[in-house]
Design an enzyme around this catalytic site. Structure first.
Site, PDB file in Angstrom:
ATOM      1  N   GLY A   1     -16.092   2.131   3.410  1.00  0.00           N
ATOM      2  CA  GLY A   1     -14.886   2.942   3.274  1.00  0.00           C
ATOM      3  C   GLY A   1     -14.038   2.588   2.067  1.00  0.00           C
ATOM      4  N   GLN A   2     -14.619   1.906   1.099  1.00  0.00           N
ATOM      5  CA  GLN A   2     -13.848   1.534  -0.094  1.00  0.00           C
ATOM      6  C   GLN A   2     -13.594   2.766  -0.955  1.00  0.00           C
ATOM      7  OE1 GLN A   2     -15.707  -1.458  -2.552  1.00  0.00           O
ATOM      8  NE2 GLN A   2     -13.905  -1.698  -3.855  1.00  0.00           N
TER       9      GLN A   2
ATOM     10  N   ASP B   1       0.851  -1.191   0.000  1.00  0.00           N
ATOM     11  CA  ASP B   1       0.000   0.000   0.000  1.00  0.00           C
ATOM     12  C   ASP B   1       0.892   1.250   0.000  1.00  0.00           C
ATOM     13  OD1 ASP B   1      -3.228   0.486   1.026  1.00  0.00           O
ATOM     14  OD2 ASP B   1      -1.827   2.176   1.067  1.00  0.00           O
TER      15      ASP B   1
ATOM     16  N   HIS C   1      -6.778  -5.886   2.329  1.00  0.00           N
ATOM     17  CA  HIS C   1      -5.610  -5.342   3.017  1.00  0.00           C
ATOM     18  C   HIS C   1      -5.052  -6.437   3.929  1.00  0.00           C
ATOM     19  CE1 HIS C   1      -6.710  -0.932   2.370  1.00  0.00           C
ATOM     20  NE2 HIS C   1      -7.888  -1.515   2.125  1.00  0.00           N
TER      21      HIS C   1
ATOM     22  N   HIS D   1     -10.057  -5.693  -3.273  1.00  0.00           N
ATOM     23  CA  HIS D   1      -8.737  -5.890  -2.678  1.00  0.00           C
ATOM     24  C   HIS D   1      -8.903  -6.225  -1.211  1.00  0.00           C
ATOM     25  CE1 HIS D   1      -9.824  -1.621  -2.448  1.00  0.00           C
ATOM     26  NE2 HIS D   1      -9.197  -1.585  -1.285  1.00  0.00           N
TER      27      HIS D   1
HETATM   28  P1  AMP Z   1      -9.705   1.121   0.246  1.00  0.00           P
HETATM   29  O1  AMP Z   1      -9.865   2.440   0.923  1.00  0.00           O
HETATM   30  O2  AMP Z   1     -10.037  -0.066   1.093  1.00  0.00           O
HETATM   31  O3  AMP Z   1     -10.400   1.113  -1.093  1.00  0.00           O
HETATM   32  O4  AMP Z   1      -8.147   0.940   0.004  1.00  0.00           O
HETATM   33  C1  AMP Z   1      -7.472   1.482  -1.085  1.00  0.00           C
HETATM   34  C2  AMP Z   1      -6.031   1.511  -0.710  1.00  0.00           C
HETATM   35  O5  AMP Z   1      -5.280   1.686  -1.900  1.00  0.00           O
HETATM   36  C3  AMP Z   1      -5.629   2.637   0.230  1.00  0.00           C
HETATM   37  O6  AMP Z   1      -5.094   2.091   1.425  1.00  0.00           O
HETATM   38  C4  AMP Z   1      -4.583   3.424  -0.563  1.00  0.00           C
HETATM   39  O7  AMP Z   1      -3.520   3.883   0.239  1.00  0.00           O
HETATM   40  C5  AMP Z   1      -4.121   2.396  -1.561  1.00  0.00           C
HETATM   41  N1  AMP Z   1      -3.584   2.912  -2.804  1.00  0.00           N
HETATM   42  C6  AMP Z   1      -4.073   3.920  -3.559  1.00  0.00           C
HETATM   43  N2  AMP Z   1      -3.319   4.084  -4.660  1.00  0.00           N
HETATM   44  C7  AMP Z   1      -2.334   3.141  -4.603  1.00  0.00           C
HETATM   45  C8  AMP Z   1      -1.244   2.804  -5.449  1.00  0.00           C
HETATM   46  N3  AMP Z   1      -0.985   3.448  -6.603  1.00  0.00           N
HETATM   47  N4  AMP Z   1      -0.416   1.783  -5.059  1.00  0.00           N
HETATM   48  C9  AMP Z   1      -0.656   1.129  -3.905  1.00  0.00           C
HETATM   49  N5  AMP Z   1      -1.671   1.405  -3.066  1.00  0.00           N
HETATM   50  C10 AMP Z   1      -2.494   2.408  -3.411  1.00  0.00           C
END
Ligand code: AMP
Length: 116
Positions: free
Chosen positions: A95-96, A32, A104, A102
């Site tokens: 919170g997506q 991340d 985490h 994906h």
């Molecule tokens: P969510 O809020 O569960 O949709 O998680 C999306 C996650 O993607 C967040 O924790 C961001 O920090 C992460 N994120 C956004 N852009 C990138 C990227 N280019 N590479 C890696 N992680 C990213």
């Protein structure tokens, strides 16, 4: 199949750089960009699926592969014995923020509960 407008599809296609830590035929795992724990890795299916809510019963094997990959990421990071957390934020209230399914993988410190 990937989606040109999806950030994580662009990572799958190699158009956006990512720190990849694990890869299989159907699954990719990368760090991340804004880590919330010492280990914070995202595990995604390579095929575009917007969220867990968009899956169907035919995705059972793929979702299993995502979870097995999450386990392997935890093992690779050396956090499997101490413990770790899997989170799949789904939809608005979940919170997506990136609309490509994906999970985490978070660990390397004691994590609080409940989440906000
Ligand atoms: P969510 O809020 O569960 O949709 O998680 C999306 C996650 O993607 C967040 O924790 C961001 O920090 C992460 N994120 C956004 N852009 C990138 C990227 N280019 N590479 C890696 N992680 C990213």
């Amino acid at each position: 199949m990937t989606n040109d407008h999806c950030l994580f599809c662009r990572i799958v296609d190699g158009d956006v750089p990512a720190d990849v830590v694990h890869e299989t035929e159907h699954v990719l795992a990368f760090r991340d960009v804004s880590p919330k724990a010492p280990t914070h890795v995202l595990v995604i299916p390579k095929r575009h699926i917007a969220s867990l809510a968009e899956t169907d019963d035919g995705d059972t094997t793929l979702l299993g592969e995502v979870m097995i990959a999450a386990r392997d990421v935890a093992r690779g990071a050396g956090i499997d014995e101490a413990g770790f957390r899997i989170v799949a934020n789904t939809g608005g209230d979940g919170g997506q923020t990136v609309h490509h399914l994906h999970v985490h993988v978070l660990g390397g410190r004691a994590l609080g509960w409940p989440p906000g």
